[in-house]
Write a protein that holds these residues in place. Structure first.
Motif, short mmCIF file in Angstrom:
data_model
loop_
_atom_site.label_atom_id
_atom_site.label_comp_id
_atom_site.label_asym_id
_atom_site.label_seq_id
_atom_site.Cartn_x
_atom_site.Cartn_y
_atom_site.Cartn_z
N ILE A 91 0.85 -1.24 -0.07
CA ILE A 91 0.18 0.00 -0.11
C ILE A 91 0.79 1.17 -0.05
O ILE A 91 0.56 2.27 -0.75
CB ILE A 91 -0.93 -0.04 1.26
CG1 ILE A 91 -1.87 -1.26 1.13
CG2 ILE A 91 -1.92 1.40 1.34
CD1 ILE A 91 -2.45 -1.68 2.35
N GLU A 92 1.90 1.11 0.84
CA GLU A 92 2.83 2.56 1.00
C GLU A 92 3.56 2.54 -0.29
O GLU A 92 3.83 3.62 -0.74
CB GLU A 92 3.83 2.29 2.11
CG GLU A 92 4.63 3.37 2.23
CD GLU A 92 3.78 4.65 2.77
OE1 GLU A 92 4.21 5.62 2.34
OE2 GLU A 92 2.49 4.67 3.13
N ALA A 93 3.96 1.42 -1.15
CA ALA A 93 4.71 1.69 -2.18
C ALA A 93 3.75 2.22 -3.38
O ALA A 93 4.21 3.19 -4.35
CB ALA A 93 5.36 0.21 -3.00
N ARG A 94 2.63 1.76 -3.62
CA ARG A 94 1.63 2.04 -4.39
C ARG A 94 0.98 3.53 -4.06
O ARG A 94 0.82 4.24 -5.09
CB ARG A 94 0.47 1.14 -4.56
CG ARG A 94 -0.50 1.46 -5.87
CD ARG A 94 0.02 0.55 -6.94
NE ARG A 94 -1.12 0.41 -7.92
CZ ARG A 94 -1.20 1.49 -8.96
NH1 ARG A 94 0.05 2.24 -9.39
NH2 ARG A 94 -2.06 1.10 -9.83
N PHE A 95 0.58 3.64 -3.09
CA PHE A 95 -0.02 5.19 -2.60
C PHE A 95 0.86 5.79 -1.34
O PHE A 95 0.24 5.44 -0.12
CB PHE A 95 -1.46 5.01 -2.29
CG PHE A 95 -2.13 3.94 -3.34
CD1 PHE A 95 -2.55 4.63 -4.51
CD2 PHE A 95 -2.45 2.72 -3.02
CE1 PHE A 95 -3.10 3.78 -5.53
CE2 PHE A 95 -3.33 1.94 -4.05
CZ PHE A 95 -3.60 2.55 -5.34
N PRO A 96 1.80 6.31 -1.39
CA PRO A 96 2.65 6.92 -0.37
C PRO A 96 2.00 7.73 0.54
O PRO A 96 1.35 8.63 0.03
CB PRO A 96 3.83 7.41 -1.17
CG PRO A 96 3.79 6.98 -2.35
CD PRO A 96 2.44 6.57 -2.92
N GLY A 97 2.07 7.36 1.83
CA GLY A 97 1.30 8.18 2.76
C GLY A 97 -0.16 7.94 3.09
O GLY A 97 -0.72 8.66 4.09
N LEU A 98 -0.85 7.21 2.22
CA LEU A 98 -2.34 7.13 2.16
C LEU A 98 -2.94 6.21 3.46
O LEU A 98 -3.67 6.78 4.16
CB LEU A 98 -2.85 6.45 1.01
CG LEU A 98 -4.45 6.22 0.94
CD1 LEU A 98 -5.05 7.41 0.54
CD2 LEU A 98 -4.74 5.07 -0.40
N LEU A 99 -2.20 5.20 3.53
CA LEU A 99 -2.77 4.31 4.93
C LEU A 99 -2.66 5.19 5.95
O LEU A 99 -3.31 5.24 6.98
CB LEU A 99 -2.05 2.91 4.94
CG LEU A 99 -2.51 2.07 5.82
CD1 LEU A 99 -3.88 1.86 5.81
CD2 LEU A 99 -1.81 0.84 5.72
N GLY A 100 -1.62 5.79 6.31
CA GLY A 100 -0.96 6.25 7.73
C GLY A 100 -1.86 7.63 7.73
O GLY A 100 -2.48 7.99 8.88
N THR A 101 -2.24 8.36 6.85
CA THR A 101 -3.14 9.67 6.70
C THR A 101 -4.41 9.26 7.07
O THR A 101 -5.15 9.67 7.92
CB THR A 101 -3.08 10.22 5.42
OG1 THR A 101 -1.92 10.72 5.02
CG2 THR A 101 -3.93 11.45 5.48
N ILE A 102 -5.09 8.15 6.41
CA ILE A 102 -6.48 7.71 6.76
C ILE A 102 -6.45 6.97 8.23
O ILE A 102 -7.48 7.35 8.92
CB ILE A 102 -6.87 6.45 5.80
CG1 ILE A 102 -7.10 7.18 4.40
CG2 ILE A 102 -8.10 5.81 6.11
CD1 ILE A 102 -7.21 6.37 3.42
N LEU A 103 -5.47 6.07 8.47
CA LEU A 103 -5.70 5.67 9.85
C LEU A 103 -5.42 6.84 10.94
O LEU A 103 -6.05 6.79 11.92
CB LEU A 103 -4.50 4.83 10.28
CG LEU A 103 -4.59 3.56 9.47
CD1 LEU A 103 -3.50 2.46 9.70
CD2 LEU A 103 -6.07 2.65 9.93
N GLN A 104 -4.51 7.84 10.99
CA GLN A 104 -4.48 9.15 11.65
C GLN A 104 -5.74 9.80 11.66
O GLN A 104 -6.32 10.09 12.69
CB GLN A 104 -3.44 9.97 11.24
CG GLN A 104 -3.25 11.07 12.10
CD GLN A 104 -2.05 12.00 11.87
OE1 GLN A 104 -1.08 11.80 10.92
NE2 GLN A 104 -2.06 13.13 12.49
N ALA A 105 -6.41 9.96 10.65
CA ALA A 105 -7.74 10.71 10.74
C ALA A 105 -8.84 9.94 11.30
O ALA A 105 -9.45 10.68 12.28
CB ALA A 105 -8.24 10.73 9.30
N ALA A 106 -8.73 8.69 11.22
CA ALA A 106 -9.69 7.66 11.73
C ALA A 106 -9.43 7.89 13.28
O ALA A 106 -10.57 7.87 14.29
CB ALA A 106 -9.64 6.34 11.38
#
Length: 117
Positions: A91-106
Protein backbone atom coordinates in the motif's frame (compact mmCIF):
# COMPACT_ATOMS: atom_id res chain seq x y z
CA UNK A 1 -4.99 -43.88 -1.71
CA UNK A 2 -3.05 -41.17 0.07
CA UNK A 3 -4.61 -38.31 1.91
CA UNK A 4 -3.06 -34.88 1.41
CA UNK A 5 -4.04 -31.69 3.13
CA UNK A 6 -5.25 -29.32 0.49
CA UNK A 7 -4.51 -25.66 0.77
CA UNK A 8 -6.97 -23.35 -0.88
CA UNK A 9 -5.26 -20.74 -3.01
CA UNK A 10 -6.59 -17.32 -2.08
CA UNK A 11 -6.44 -14.73 -4.85
CA UNK A 12 -4.83 -11.38 -4.08
CA UNK A 13 -4.22 -8.47 -6.45
CA UNK A 14 -0.59 -7.77 -7.19
CA UNK A 15 0.94 -4.49 -6.04
CA UNK A 16 0.58 -3.01 -9.53
CA UNK A 17 -3.10 -4.01 -9.63
CA UNK A 18 -4.04 -2.05 -6.50
CA UNK A 19 -6.57 0.63 -7.42
CA UNK A 20 -7.09 3.78 -5.38
CA UNK A 21 -10.87 3.67 -5.80
CA UNK A 22 -11.05 0.09 -4.46
CA UNK A 23 -8.79 0.90 -1.50
CA UNK A 24 -10.79 4.02 -0.60
CA UNK A 25 -14.08 2.14 -0.98
CA UNK A 26 -12.84 -0.63 1.31
CA UNK A 27 -11.71 1.88 3.93
CA UNK A 28 -14.97 3.85 3.77
CA UNK A 29 -16.79 1.28 5.89
CA UNK A 30 -16.33 1.73 9.67
CA UNK A 31 -16.05 -2.03 10.34
CA UNK A 32 -13.38 -2.49 7.67
CA UNK A 33 -11.54 0.56 8.98
CA UNK A 34 -11.52 -1.02 12.45
CA UNK A 35 -10.05 -4.22 11.00
CA UNK A 36 -7.30 -2.34 9.15
CA UNK A 37 -6.51 -0.18 12.19
CA UNK A 38 -6.19 -3.27 14.39
CA UNK A 39 -3.97 -5.03 11.82
CA UNK A 40 -1.83 -1.88 11.60
CA UNK A 41 -1.10 -2.06 15.34
CA UNK A 42 0.66 -5.41 15.06
CA UNK A 43 3.06 -7.18 12.78
CA UNK A 44 1.66 -10.68 13.23
CA UNK A 45 -1.15 -12.65 11.65
CA UNK A 46 -4.63 -12.45 13.11
CA UNK A 47 -7.54 -14.83 12.63
CA UNK A 48 -10.84 -13.41 11.44
CA UNK A 49 -12.40 -14.43 14.75
CA UNK A 50 -9.85 -12.51 16.81
CA UNK A 51 -11.62 -9.21 16.10
CA UNK A 52 -14.49 -8.10 18.34
CA UNK A 53 -16.74 -6.75 15.61
CA UNK A 54 -20.41 -5.77 15.93
CA UNK A 55 -21.47 -7.88 12.93
CA UNK A 56 -22.46 -11.48 12.18
CA UNK A 57 -19.88 -14.03 11.08
CA UNK A 58 -21.11 -13.94 7.48
CA UNK A 59 -20.92 -10.14 7.39
CA UNK A 60 -17.44 -10.32 8.88
CA UNK A 61 -16.43 -12.74 6.11
CA UNK A 62 -17.72 -10.25 3.54
CA UNK A 63 -15.69 -7.41 5.07
CA UNK A 64 -12.48 -9.47 4.96
CA UNK A 65 -13.20 -10.37 1.33
CA UNK A 66 -13.61 -6.69 0.39
CA UNK A 67 -10.35 -5.82 2.13
CA UNK A 68 -8.52 -8.70 0.42
CA UNK A 69 -9.89 -7.90 -3.04
CA UNK A 70 -8.92 -4.24 -2.60
CA UNK A 71 -5.39 -5.37 -1.76
CA UNK A 72 -5.35 -4.04 1.80
CA UNK A 73 -4.88 -7.41 3.49
CA UNK A 74 -3.26 -10.72 2.70
CA UNK A 75 -4.99 -13.88 3.81
CA UNK A 76 -3.58 -17.36 4.05
CA UNK A 77 -5.39 -20.52 4.89
CA UNK A 78 -4.14 -22.62 7.79
CA UNK A 79 -6.44 -25.59 8.27
CA UNK A 80 -9.93 -24.19 8.68
CA UNK A 81 -8.66 -20.76 9.72
CA UNK A 82 -7.72 -17.75 7.64
CA UNK A 83 -4.85 -15.67 8.91
CA UNK A 84 -4.77 -11.98 8.01
CA UNK A 85 -1.98 -9.45 7.68
CA UNK A 86 -1.94 -5.86 6.49
CA UNK A 87 -0.19 -5.32 3.15
CA UNK A 88 1.48 -2.19 4.50
CA UNK A 89 4.54 -2.29 2.19
CA UNK A 90 2.44 -2.76 -0.95
CA UNK A 91 0.00 0.00 0.00
CA UNK A 92 2.81 2.40 0.91
CA UNK A 93 4.68 1.66 -2.34
CA UNK A 94 1.57 2.16 -4.47
CA UNK A 95 -0.02 5.06 -2.54
CA UNK A 96 2.67 6.75 -0.40
CA UNK A 97 1.31 8.14 2.86
CA UNK A 98 -2.30 7.13 2.20
CA UNK A 99 -2.69 4.45 4.84
CA UNK A 100 -1.01 6.50 7.57
CA UNK A 101 -3.11 9.54 6.74
CA UNK A 102 -6.38 7.60 6.81
CA UNK A 103 -5.53 5.78 10.02
CA UNK A 104 -4.48 9.03 11.69
CA UNK A 105 -7.70 10.75 10.58
CA UNK A 106 -9.74 7.79 11.85
CA UNK A 107 -7.88 7.94 15.18
CA UNK A 108 -8.41 11.69 15.43
CA UNK A 109 -12.13 11.24 14.77
CA UNK A 110 -12.35 8.70 17.60
CA UNK A 111 -10.18 10.76 19.96
CA UNK A 112 -12.92 13.04 21.38
CA UNK A 113 -14.83 9.96 22.62
CA UNK A 114 -11.76 8.51 24.31
CA UNK A 115 -10.96 11.82 25.98
CA UNK A 116 -14.31 11.78 27.81
CA UNK A 117 -13.05 9.13 30.24
Amino acid sequence: MSVHATTEQIAHPSRSELELSAVLHALSDPVRLIIVAELAKGECEYTCGSFALPVTKSTCTHHFKVLREAGLIKQRQQGTTRLNTLRRDDIEARFPGLLGTILQAAGDAAAPESQLI
